[in-house]
Design a protein around this motif. Sequence first.
Motif, PDB file in Angstrom:
ATOM      1  N   PHE A  91     -25.179  -1.558  63.915  1.00  0.00           N
ATOM      2  CA  PHE A  91     -25.304  -2.895  64.497  1.00  0.00           C
ATOM      3  C   PHE A  91     -26.674  -3.484  64.182  1.00  0.00           C
ATOM      4  O   PHE A  91     -26.796  -4.670  63.859  1.00  0.00           O
ATOM      5  CB  PHE A  91     -25.082  -2.835  66.006  1.00  0.00           C
ATOM      6  CG  PHE A  91     -25.250  -4.163  66.681  1.00  0.00           C
ATOM      7  CD1 PHE A  91     -24.347  -5.189  66.456  1.00  0.00           C
ATOM      8  CD2 PHE A  91     -26.310  -4.386  67.532  1.00  0.00           C
ATOM      9  CE1 PHE A  91     -24.501  -6.423  67.070  1.00  0.00           C
ATOM     10  CE2 PHE A  91     -26.477  -5.614  68.144  1.00  0.00           C
ATOM     11  CZ  PHE A  91     -25.566  -6.641  67.925  1.00  0.00           C
ATOM     12  N   GLU A  92     -27.723  -2.657  64.265  1.00  0.00           N
ATOM     13  CA  GLU A  92     -29.069  -3.149  63.937  1.00  0.00           C
ATOM     14  C   GLU A  92     -29.181  -3.507  62.458  1.00  0.00           C
ATOM     15  O   GLU A  92     -29.934  -4.411  62.085  1.00  0.00           O
ATOM     16  CB  GLU A  92     -30.118  -2.097  64.306  1.00  0.00           C
ATOM     17  CG  GLU A  92     -30.388  -2.025  65.798  1.00  0.00           C
ATOM     18  CD  GLU A  92     -31.594  -1.168  66.133  1.00  0.00           C
ATOM     19  OE1 GLU A  92     -32.554  -1.700  66.710  1.00  0.00           O
ATOM     20  OE2 GLU A  92     -31.564   0.039  65.830  1.00  0.00           O
ATOM     21  N   LEU A  93     -28.468  -2.802  61.616  1.00  0.00           N
ATOM     22  CA  LEU A  93     -28.493  -3.095  60.185  1.00  0.00           C
ATOM     23  C   LEU A  93     -27.867  -4.455  59.881  1.00  0.00           C
ATOM     24  O   LEU A  93     -28.377  -5.222  59.056  1.00  0.00           O
ATOM     25  CB  LEU A  93     -27.729  -2.028  59.408  1.00  0.00           C
ATOM     26  CG  LEU A  93     -28.480  -0.777  58.981  1.00  0.00           C
ATOM     27  CD1 LEU A  93     -27.529   0.177  58.286  1.00  0.00           C
ATOM     28  CD2 LEU A  93     -29.627  -1.136  58.084  1.00  0.00           C
ATOM     29  N   LEU A 145     -32.134  -1.909  54.777  1.00  0.00           N
ATOM     30  CA  LEU A 145     -31.155  -2.179  53.733  1.00  0.00           C
ATOM     31  C   LEU A 145     -30.934  -3.682  53.632  1.00  0.00           C
ATOM     32  O   LEU A 145     -30.913  -4.386  54.649  1.00  0.00           O
ATOM     33  CB  LEU A 145     -29.819  -1.496  54.042  1.00  0.00           C
ATOM     34  CG  LEU A 145     -29.749   0.024  53.876  1.00  0.00           C
ATOM     35  CD1 LEU A 145     -28.385   0.520  54.328  1.00  0.00           C
ATOM     36  CD2 LEU A 145     -30.000   0.424  52.442  1.00  0.00           C
ATOM     37  N   THR A 146     -30.766  -4.184  52.431  1.00  0.00           N
ATOM     38  CA  THR A 146     -30.448  -5.593  52.226  1.00  0.00           C
ATOM     39  C   THR A 146     -28.948  -5.708  51.980  1.00  0.00           C
ATOM     40  O   THR A 146     -28.438  -5.234  50.963  1.00  0.00           O
ATOM     41  CB  THR A 146     -31.216  -6.154  51.013  1.00  0.00           C
ATOM     42  OG1 THR A 146     -32.618  -5.971  51.231  1.00  0.00           O
ATOM     43  CG2 THR A 146     -30.927  -7.637  50.851  1.00  0.00           C
ATOM     44  N   LEU A 147     -28.253  -6.302  52.931  1.00  0.00           N
ATOM     45  CA  LEU A 147     -26.798  -6.349  52.876  1.00  0.00           C
ATOM     46  C   LEU A 147     -26.311  -7.781  52.711  1.00  0.00           C
ATOM     47  O   LEU A 147     -26.950  -8.723  53.216  1.00  0.00           O
ATOM     48  CB  LEU A 147     -26.204  -5.748  54.154  1.00  0.00           C
ATOM     49  CG  LEU A 147     -26.627  -4.308  54.450  1.00  0.00           C
ATOM     50  CD1 LEU A 147     -26.105  -3.878  55.810  1.00  0.00           C
ATOM     51  CD2 LEU A 147     -26.127  -3.368  53.370  1.00  0.00           C
ATOM     52  N   PRO A 148     -25.208  -7.982  52.029  1.00  0.00           N
ATOM     53  CA  PRO A 148     -24.670  -9.339  51.849  1.00  0.00           C
ATOM     54  C   PRO A 148     -24.083  -9.863  53.160  1.00  0.00           C
ATOM     55  O   PRO A 148     -23.641  -9.076  54.002  1.00  0.00           O
ATOM     56  CB  PRO A 148     -23.571  -9.143  50.797  1.00  0.00           C
ATOM     57  CG  PRO A 148     -23.129  -7.722  50.992  1.00  0.00           C
ATOM     58  CD  PRO A 148     -24.358  -6.961  51.377  1.00  0.00           C
ATOM     59  N   PRO A 149     -24.056 -11.188  53.348  1.00  0.00           N
ATOM     60  CA  PRO A 149     -23.413 -11.736  54.555  1.00  0.00           C
ATOM     61  C   PRO A 149     -21.904 -11.507  54.504  1.00  0.00           C
ATOM     62  O   PRO A 149     -21.285 -11.570  53.454  1.00  0.00           O
ATOM     63  CB  PRO A 149     -23.755 -13.232  54.483  1.00  0.00           C
ATOM     64  CG  PRO A 149     -24.008 -13.493  53.034  1.00  0.00           C
ATOM     65  CD  PRO A 149     -24.616 -12.241  52.479  1.00  0.00           C
ATOM     66  N   PHE A 150     -21.341 -11.195  55.644  1.00  0.00           N
ATOM     67  CA  PHE A 150     -19.902 -10.965  55.677  1.00  0.00           C
ATOM     68  C   PHE A 150     -19.415 -11.137  57.108  1.00  0.00           C
ATOM     69  O   PHE A 150     -20.200 -11.185  58.059  1.00  0.00           O
ATOM     70  CB  PHE A 150     -19.567  -9.561  55.190  1.00  0.00           C
ATOM     71  CG  PHE A 150     -19.887  -8.492  56.197  1.00  0.00           C
ATOM     72  CD1 PHE A 150     -18.910  -7.975  57.021  1.00  0.00           C
ATOM     73  CD2 PHE A 150     -21.190  -8.036  56.348  1.00  0.00           C
ATOM     74  CE1 PHE A 150     -19.215  -7.015  57.962  1.00  0.00           C
ATOM     75  CE2 PHE A 150     -21.491  -7.080  57.292  1.00  0.00           C
ATOM     76  CZ  PHE A 150     -20.502  -6.565  58.095  1.00  0.00           C
TER      77      PHE A 150
END
Length: 597
Positions: A417-419, A246-251
């Motif tokens: 956590f790996e995501l 999955l491509t997730l935004p930085p947060f």
Amino acid sequence: MPSVQGAARRIPSPLLPVPNRRGLNRLLDTLATGRGGLVVLALAIGAGAGGGAIVFRWLITTFTHLFSGHADYSAAGHVANPHVPALGMWFVLLTPVVAGLIYGPLVYKFAPEARGHGVPEVMYAVARKGGRIAPQVAVVKSLASALCIGSGGSVGREGPIVQIGSALGSTVGRVAGAGEDRMRLLVACGAAGGIAATFNAPLAGVFFAMELILTSFAAEGFGMIVLSSVTASVIGRAAFGNVPFLTLPPFHAAQVSQLVLFAALGVGAGIAGVAFSRILYLIEDACDWAWRWPEWARPAVGGLLLGAVLLVLPEMYGVGYPVLENAVAGKYAIGFLLALLAGKVVATSLTIGIGGSGGVFAPSLFMGAMAGSAFGLAAHDVFGSTVGPVGSYALVGMGAVFAGAARAPITAVVIMFELTGEYSIILPLMAAIVLATLTSKAITGDTIYTLKLRRRGIDLSTPAPTSPFAGITVAEVMEPVPAALPAATSLSQAADALAISRHGALPVTDDDGSFLGIASAQAVAEVLSEGGRDDEPVREVVSAPKPVHAESDLAEALADLVAAAPSGLPVLDETGTGLSGWITHQAVLLAVHRSPA
């Protein structure tokens, strides 16, 4: 004139001649029983699972392009398929039907266990069948699930890849002659490797296999599963790159003081996970009740209902990762998020109910993202921006809903956590997942996986049914050793002795009395009929069976006996060079007849 050995090689018997078989037997015994052999098998299964994941993802991509004309139609909206532009957006009504016409008969004829989400079948095979899974399941599951997902089935990749990797592990274990304990471990190695390669999550693969498949954290098993998972992950990264699925935004996660909100989300997610499980099987029951025609046609006819859902909500097409990513990024309003949540529950349940093939792990992540995002937006409306980013609630919701449905808290924490690779998410994530697990357990004793088995009358929490052979050794049922043939006995003399033997086979001993193998009437007759000399020694047609020992449990010897010729198997003594008896199918049946009911 053909040589005697050449003729012997053509004997249609499951027992190969000694010159070709002895070294192979030694190798297989080492792989099946030695610690080093187990390492080799774990590495081989990991490599195979990694390759299987590559092929499976390629099949999904190929069928998605074929059926929709897009890389992922869930993010395209109501657009036409460029392959059939005249149909406009209405093509989604037909794609599940066309695919169902292909994978429905395929599953029905070759591997009925490939129907559904797959993980319960693997759990059952490990707990009740000694890890034995039919080898064709890997091929059928790959094709059926790829066709189902590619044509719009709203299911995930994890169930299929677990079943594919597990079937590979079981096949390798069967070829190597592994015992039941090692067979179970090899099945778990295949499951871990499949998860690791498909999702680029080697740790999640390990804990998924141990928490859900083996339900054990033994040290040796942990090491072998890690080896398999790492090997598969390396192969997967070589093909897909070292990026999360999955491509997730930085947060950055919210402050610890906001744990109360995450705790509330965890409780709600646990309820949502249980609700998903109940609705899934409720819709499956409704489909079972309504269907009155051949099972192979069910996916095609039911595909019309699925197509209608896709026509209303194209975001339900396939796995739907782009939609999930948009929800985490905060691109949807609360009302639409709730519509997507309800739509996913219905679409996934309907896909499984009509006989589709695919997993429920990805749909539970999808539902968690929708529920978490909606919860985060509502918290913003009530408390303002001090509650933290909406994305953190979406990510925590993903892990919590999965934990509520599958009750696998360790796997849920590790995969999230790996995501993200963000350690600051750990505290709220753990709090929400633990509360979701406890909430789910308080509501029901079943998970989304075990409920499917319980509906069939199978309760994995109870001890396995006692085998009628439990506690019986081979020595208790074996028959006396028939008179052995010296290795120098001529074929003509051996033929006379075999003609009057009880089982059509006799043991052959060397000059020092050590056991060489067995000579069968079929083998001798085959050689003589093809021109073999009468004075040839019988040692030329000796076959070496897999060793069975007198002290072995009868239940463990059954697999070898089933694969043997009808004449049965010789029983070796403690030294492994002499004979102490002979075990036959009749002897086993007699043991069952004598055992108390």
